[in-house]
Design an enzyme around this catalytic site. Structure first.
Site, PDB file in Angstrom:
ATOM      1  N   GLU A   3      -1.600 -23.168   2.268  1.00 49.23           N
ATOM      2  CA  GLU A   3      -0.374 -22.933   3.045  1.00 49.23           C
ATOM      3  C   GLU A   3       0.221 -21.544   2.860  1.00 49.23           C
ATOM      4  O   GLU A   3       0.661 -20.910   3.831  1.00 49.23           O
ATOM      5  CB  GLU A   3       0.669 -24.008   2.720  1.00 49.23           C
ATOM      6  N   ASP A   7       6.126 -32.279   6.268  1.00 50.09           N
ATOM      7  CA  ASP A   7       5.837 -30.917   6.706  1.00 50.09           C
ATOM      8  C   ASP A   7       5.220 -30.793   8.091  1.00 50.09           C
ATOM      9  O   ASP A   7       5.767 -30.150   8.990  1.00 50.09           O
ATOM     10  CB  ASP A   7       4.945 -30.216   5.663  1.00 50.09           C
ATOM     11  N   GLU A  37      -5.526 -38.327   7.332  1.00 52.11           N
ATOM     12  CA  GLU A  37      -6.607 -37.471   6.864  1.00 52.11           C
ATOM     13  C   GLU A  37      -7.827 -37.543   7.784  1.00 52.11           C
ATOM     14  O   GLU A  37      -8.477 -36.523   8.037  1.00 52.11           O
ATOM     15  CB  GLU A  37      -7.006 -37.855   5.432  1.00 52.11           C
ATOM     16  N   GLU A  83       2.348 -27.446  -7.667  1.00 49.38           N
ATOM     17  CA  GLU A  83       2.801 -28.420  -6.676  1.00 49.38           C
ATOM     18  C   GLU A  83       4.321 -28.473  -6.606  1.00 49.38           C
ATOM     19  O   GLU A  83       4.889 -28.725  -5.549  1.00 49.38           O
ATOM     20  CB  GLU A  83       2.238 -29.802  -6.991  1.00 49.38           C
ATOM     21  N   THR A  91      -3.282 -28.479  11.730  1.00 47.12           N
ATOM     22  CA  THR A  91      -2.761 -28.450  10.363  1.00 47.12           C
ATOM     23  C   THR A  91      -3.891 -28.394   9.335  1.00 47.12           C
ATOM     24  O   THR A  91      -3.653 -28.106   8.167  1.00 47.12           O
ATOM     25  CB  THR A  91      -1.852 -29.671  10.097  1.00 47.12           C
TER      26      THR A  91
END
Length: 618
Positions: free
Chosen positions: A371, A257, A117, A350, A461
């Protein structure tokens, strides 16, 4: 009916139901401008709410109009929003924000933070803003700016380097910014956590002329890929010391991912063919074993046995990645399926169970994820199909009517009842709003840095703008052809000799890896792979395969004839004016034009006990 056929029916029957064509009216250019302006207002409602009520804390509590520190207590949302301010052309806010950060932000604090993060949100935000603020060509250069954000980025990255001191090269999941890795730190990390560092760390090496950052990020990717299964799948969690997989579920969603994402994007940004090779192999395996047209499932990484049929919301980035890879047809079908879940609930939960066609228990929330909007933007950019504007309009309406609250936008804790929760992630301003604005601006006649600026941009990302400037993207060519390497005289071209590494009786490398040279030529040094055969290299030949060129393979190399080489040449697909990589397809069972016929050959889907997985991505 046997189990495999039953599961195939479970996965196939919903496809026809979900992919019915939308009956929404088309979005006109005039309406696109109105929607773009509405998204702009959405950004400022949330951004002003943060600045007025939460700054300099990390994130906004939009219902109670307060703030909370969720990462390191260093104005996370402001840093994450910098390049969105620049994209919107807000010179005043961008300038004042950059100046405040340069004067007030410090990382010599006793905080333990996530490597993943911190890299994608803080490091990426600082680097992206630096590249905008320091460049006349962006139109947003700050005259008084003196590389303050770059110095902060370098300091932060150096404080994270101790996390990479592991036997595998895969970093710990967390590090203390003042004291390094705690002796009790968990040795388990996610694949995304170790494999989503290459863009930010690679750019930092090019900006600082210090190769260490790119070296450690690339070694982490190599460490993960070296431990893939024989069918080229990777698991979700791994022990960074032993290299053993602690969770062997393979998928394209939670915990994995962005590993796939950064393989392709690192190639696009840096031109590094090692990343392209790994991406092609990983993508082919994903389409072969994880794709149940149009959905994706999770399987055991070794046997490909079905673990469970679940749409995970983080999978929604995949169609956008397929656009960048030039594989449009399956991207269109998958996006239609994913968007049907959004239309059913107004948001994507989710988890959505494909067997019961219902929200997965315990996974009912929507934390303002970007996304699906991201993939919508890329598909519209590639096809100009108005259905994606309709989809964008629907998603904007859902956010406005379901998530908007007093001081910003709220998490949705239950998509079935649209219950709001008092939290707003920083990525809402960094990604969700950004992709929505870009979608409608593109339809209205683009006037922004990404579409009309001097560079092509790769999005991290976290949605940060990373430009393909000569300093970033042409380093390899400069070094390879002119014998220089960005004023760093410590790096030299090297050729590996098999005598330079100790080998055991099976030929596996046991000596230390030589990773002192980056770029294309670095692959000639001893590869940090365990259990892979290494052959002597006598230079690079463009006609050879990756394994032959760099001496890394699981089996004896097969040298192609000239006829075979000619037949395996990669084609190039053009999507508008943007770089697209052909997905080579040596496996005839996987068609990259969209058809997928592996249902008949699915392995027996033996259900396995599933332990709850942590959400590494977000």
């Amino acid at each position: 009916m046997d189990v495999p056929k039953l599961l195939v029916l479970i996965l196939v029957i919903p496809c026809d139901f979900f992919m019915r064509k939308s009956l929404a009216d088309g979005v006109t250019p005039h309406e696109a401008k109105q929607l773009r302006d509405e998204v702009r207002e959405m950004f400022y409602h949330a951004f002003n709410g943060y600045m007025d009520n939460a700054f300099p804390r990390d994130e906004l509590r939009p219902l109670s109009c307060g703030g909370e520190d969720t990462l390191g207590g260093y104005a996370l949302t402001l840093i994450d929003s910098l390049d969105t301010l620049a994209l919107l052309g807000d010179r005043e806010r961008f300038t004042t924000s950059v100046e405040w950060i340069g004067k007030n932000l410090r990382f010599d604090i006793n905080k333990t933070v996530s490597i993943f993060e911190t890299t994608i949100r803080i490091l990426g935000g600082l680097i992206s803003a630096h590249l905008i603020a320091s460049d006349h060509n962006t139109g947003m250069r700050i005259p008084s700016y003196d590389d303050e954000l770059l110095h902060l980025a370098e300091d932060l990255a150096r404080r994270m380097l101790p996390a990479f001191d592991t036997p595998t090269g895969i970093p710990f999941g967390s590090v203390n910014l003042l004291h390094g890795v705690d002796e009790n730190e968990s040795k388990i990390t996610s694949t995304a956590g170790g494999g989503t560092l290459t863009l930010e760390f690679g750019i930092l090496s090019r900006l600082t002329n210090d190769p260490i950052f790119e070296q450690v990020a690339k070694n982490a990717v190599r460490g993960l890929w070296a431990r893939r299964s024989k069918i080229n799948l990777v698991g979700a969690h791994i022990d960074v010391f032993s290299g053993d997989w602690t969770q062997k579920d393979a998928g394209i969603g939670t915990s994995i991912d962005s590993f796939y994402e950064y393989l392709l994007k690192a190639y696009l940004l840096f031109g590094d063919e090692e990343y392209l090779f790994i991406f092609q192999e990983a993508y082919k395996a994903a389409m072969n074993y994880l794709f149940s047209d149009p959905w994706y499932v999770e399987v055991n990484m070794n046997s490909a046995a079905l673990v469970w049929p679940l749409f995970n919301s983080l999978q929604a980035f995949w169609p956008g990645l397929q656009v960048l890879a030039g594989d449009i047809e399956p991207a269109i079908r998958t996006h239609a399926a994913f968007f049907s879940v959004w239309r059913r609930y107004g948001f994507t939960p989710e988890g959505f169970n494909l067997a019961t066609l219902s929200v997965q228990q315990g996974q009912k929330s929507y934390p303002l994820r970007p996304e699906l909007i991201e993939s919508t933007y890329w598909l519209y950019k590639a096809t100009r199909d108005p259905r994606y504007l309709d989809a964008g309009r629907d998603m904007l309406a859902s956010l406005q009517y379901g998530a908007r609250c007093t001081c910003g936008y709220c998490h949705i804790s239950d998509v079935e009842f649209h219950k709001q929760e008092d939290h707003m992630e920083s990525f809402f301003l960094a990604e969700t709003v950004k992709y929505l604005w870009l979608l409608f601006d593109l339809a209205a006649g683009p006037d922004n840095l990404v579409e009309n600026g001097p560079y092509k941009y790769i999005f991290s990302t976290e949605g940060h703008l990373l430009p393909a400037t000569p300093q970033i993207s042409l380093v390899c060519e400069h070094c390879s052809y002119f014998g220089a390497y960005c004023r760093n005289s410590n790096l030299r071209l090297k050729t590996h000799s098999p005598e330079s590494a100790e080998t055991n009786s099976s030929g596996s490398q046991t000596g230390p890896a030589d990773s002192s040279f980056l770029s294309r030529s670095s692959y000639q040094s001893t590869p940090p792979f365990s259990g892979l055969k290494v052959r002597n290299l006598m230079g690079l030949c463009p006609g050879l395969t990756y394994g032959q060129r760099f001496g890394i393979s699981f089996m004896s190399p097969v040298y192609p004839s000239s006829e075979d080489e000619h037949s395996s040449q990669r084609e190039t697909t053009e999507v508008q004016s943007h770089s697209v990589v052909l997905i080579s397809n040596p496996n005839p069972e996987v068609s990259l034009s969209g058809s997928h016929n592996d249902h008949e050959n699915d392995p027996a889907h033996a259900p396995q006990e599933e332990s709850p997985s942590s959400k590494q991505r977000r």
